[in-house]
Design an enzyme around this catalytic site. Sequence first.
Site, mmCIF file in Angstrom:
data_model
loop_
_atom_site.group_PDB
_atom_site.id
_atom_site.type_symbol
_atom_site.label_atom_id
_atom_site.label_comp_id
_atom_site.label_asym_id
_atom_site.label_seq_id
_atom_site.Cartn_x
_atom_site.Cartn_y
_atom_site.Cartn_z
ATOM 1 N N GLY A 217 0.871 -1.339 0.010
ATOM 2 C CA GLY A 217 -0.079 0.105 -0.047
ATOM 3 C C GLY A 217 1.159 1.216 -0.017
ATOM 4 O O GLY A 217 0.652 2.290 -0.720
ATOM 5 N N ASN B 265 -6.766 5.026 9.828
ATOM 6 C CA ASN B 265 -6.122 3.837 10.527
ATOM 7 C C ASN B 265 -6.018 3.925 11.975
ATOM 8 O O ASN B 265 -5.990 2.767 12.611
ATOM 9 C CB ASN B 265 -4.838 3.344 9.767
ATOM 10 C CG ASN B 265 -3.822 4.715 9.684
ATOM 11 O OD1 ASN B 265 -4.018 5.755 9.132
ATOM 12 N ND2 ASN B 265 -2.613 4.441 10.437
ATOM 13 N N GLN C 92 -7.329 1.291 4.502
ATOM 14 C CA GLN C 92 -8.337 0.737 5.734
ATOM 15 C C GLN C 92 -9.583 0.367 5.335
ATOM 16 O O GLN C 92 -10.400 -0.381 6.065
ATOM 17 C CB GLN C 92 -8.180 1.719 6.615
ATOM 18 C CG GLN C 92 -7.006 1.816 7.763
ATOM 19 C CD GLN C 92 -6.559 0.751 8.562
ATOM 20 O OE1 GLN C 92 -7.490 -0.207 8.991
ATOM 21 N NE2 GLN C 92 -5.401 0.179 8.593
ATOM 22 N N SER D 117 -4.150 -2.440 0.104
ATOM 23 C CA SER D 117 -3.125 -3.588 0.478
ATOM 24 C C SER D 117 -3.800 -4.796 0.922
ATOM 25 O O SER D 117 -4.621 -4.787 1.842
ATOM 26 C CB SER D 117 -2.210 -2.583 1.610
ATOM 27 O OG SER D 117 -1.308 -3.593 2.221
ATOM 28 N N HIS E 235 -2.695 -7.211 2.852
ATOM 29 C CA HIS E 235 -2.679 -7.693 4.113
ATOM 30 C C HIS E 235 -3.366 -7.153 5.330
ATOM 31 O O HIS E 235 -3.362 -7.367 6.458
ATOM 32 C CB HIS E 235 -0.919 -7.731 4.670
ATOM 33 C CG HIS E 235 -0.699 -6.246 5.354
ATOM 34 N ND1 HIS E 235 -0.509 -6.045 6.345
ATOM 35 C CD2 HIS E 235 -0.299 -5.290 4.341
ATOM 36 C CE1 HIS E 235 0.004 -4.729 6.428
ATOM 37 N NE2 HIS E 235 0.237 -4.233 5.433
ATOM 38 N N THR F 185 9.547 -8.507 -11.538
ATOM 39 C CA THR F 185 8.785 -9.663 -11.929
ATOM 40 C C THR F 185 7.484 -9.746 -10.847
ATOM 41 O O THR F 185 7.703 -9.469 -9.763
ATOM 42 C CB THR F 185 9.744 -10.901 -11.643
ATOM 43 O OG1 THR F 185 10.746 -10.862 -12.542
ATOM 44 C CG2 THR F 185 9.057 -12.096 -12.044
ATOM 45 N N CYS G 122 2.978 2.283 13.659
ATOM 46 C CA CYS G 122 4.240 3.032 12.778
ATOM 47 C C CYS G 122 4.900 3.864 13.644
ATOM 48 O O CYS G 122 6.080 4.337 13.566
ATOM 49 C CB CYS G 122 3.828 3.621 11.762
ATOM 50 S SG CYS G 122 2.722 2.691 10.362
HETATM 51 C C1 LIG Z 1 -1.515 -0.075 6.491
HETATM 52 C C2 LIG Z 1 -1.725 1.359 5.607
HETATM 53 C C3 LIG Z 1 -0.878 1.486 4.857
HETATM 54 C C4 LIG Z 1 0.605 0.842 4.290
HETATM 55 O O1 LIG Z 1 0.268 -0.375 3.641
HETATM 56 P P1 LIG Z 1 1.479 -1.451 3.458
HETATM 57 O O2 LIG Z 1 1.054 -2.379 2.548
HETATM 58 O O3 LIG Z 1 1.471 -1.847 4.751
HETATM 59 O O4 LIG Z 1 2.501 -0.819 2.913
HETATM 60 C C5 LIG Z 1 -1.306 2.720 3.888
HETATM 61 N N1 LIG Z 1 -2.262 3.512 4.153
HETATM 62 C C6 LIG Z 1 -3.070 3.086 5.341
HETATM 63 C C7 LIG Z 1 -4.369 3.904 5.732
HETATM 64 C C8 LIG Z 1 -2.650 1.920 6.059
HETATM 65 O O5 LIG Z 1 -3.458 1.601 6.953
#
Ligand SMILES: *Cc1c(COP(=O)(O)O)cnc(C)c1O
Length: 398
Positions: free
Chosen positions: A74, A155, A183, A203, A205, A241, A329
């Site tokens: 993300g 977040n 989010q 993102s 995960h 890749t 973070c």
């Molecule tokens: C987790 C998050 C990101 C970053 O995503 P990653 O895949 O972990 O780099 C960016 N923006 C928000 C709002 C997030 O919660």
Amino acid sequence: MEKPVIYLDHAATTYVKPEVFEAMKPYFIEQYGNASSLYDVGRASRKAVEEARAAIARCIGAAEPGEIYFTGSGTEADNWAIKGAVYAARKKGGKHIITSAIEHPAVMETCKFLKKEGFDVTFLPVDSEGFVNPEDVEKAIRPDTVIVSIMYANNEIGTIQPIKAIGEITRKHGVLFHCDAVQAAGTIPIDVRDLGMDLLSISSHKFYGPKGVGALYIRKGVRLENLIHGGHQERGKRAGTENVAGIVGMAKALELAIANMEQYTDKISKLRDKARDLILSRIPYVRLNGPVENRLPGNLNLSFQFIEGESLLLLLDMKGIKASSGSACSSGSLDPSHVLMAIGLTHEIAHGSLRLSFGEHNTEADVDYLVDALEEIVARLRSMSPLYEDFVKANKQT
Ligand SMILES: *Cc1c(COP(=O)(O)O)cnc(C)c1O
């Protein structure tokens, strides 16, 4: 009794759902071909990537699969959207970025970097619940404004922004609209066309998919400078890749999330509301950060007066409860969360903050255990706090 493990940090990351892992597995050992190769195992990988692209396009309401570009996170999607847009517009005099004071570091730090490079950035303030005022967006637009980057949902405090109103304004003024929907994806329906978005980051995960894979939606016709240079992958726009298994996993996870969205959000918002109501009624001097309405369903953010968030986290962890103080973070640094400062908290109150984010495996029993643990820990920490002692004395006198 054995100590349970209660994971309440789904906003930081989630586990991979077993069905998602199953969908990914063939692409590690059997179908390991490079998606750019022309022989059969390569073609199988290519097909899987293109099916995933089409699935993600459908999930966010994109007009065409070709508007989806896979990234490594993300964070990368956010960097690419903003840097790519302003670098592409620089020759024509584009110079100005509008964003909010409560963006994720992936947007915030990108904007600060661009400011050092000579671009102008307006960081819009938010109100006490974390909302951006769309009128402020409109007032901030200048002839040299390139892009407005406002997150879908925060977040830390869960605030869901008036994204549609912002999209109408950017459309009216012909400036790009980037939305960090990391989010939101998987918990709030997203329709990029209806919402007037030109660029959108997600993102994997954060919605029970694998780590290290994200996507950027780039509306057809929007020109972005490349961020990653090298091979011709992603139609020459993002070299490297392809992470075939990751891409397959992300698509599967997002499809599952959308299929179960109503049930899922209903469940986690009920758990969140129960936790919020019990904590606020049983523990004194607690503040709810962020709104009650228009809030991410699984997000709870509270400030405990006279308490250090870090001590609270440590003691919760000893009881098996995994949570976060403000933002993962920023833990490890002594600066209070920029989000909590932006909604007007004092340093002291911001330092006593706790973020709990609920997910699919949490139960009502988890909430009961959490509230009991919190009540006990908060009382213990306050009993050791000279500030709390002074406060109690002062209150007795009046
Ligand atoms: C987790 C998050 C990101 C970053 O995503 P990653 O895949 O972990 O780099 C960016 N923006 C928000 C709002 C997030 O919660």
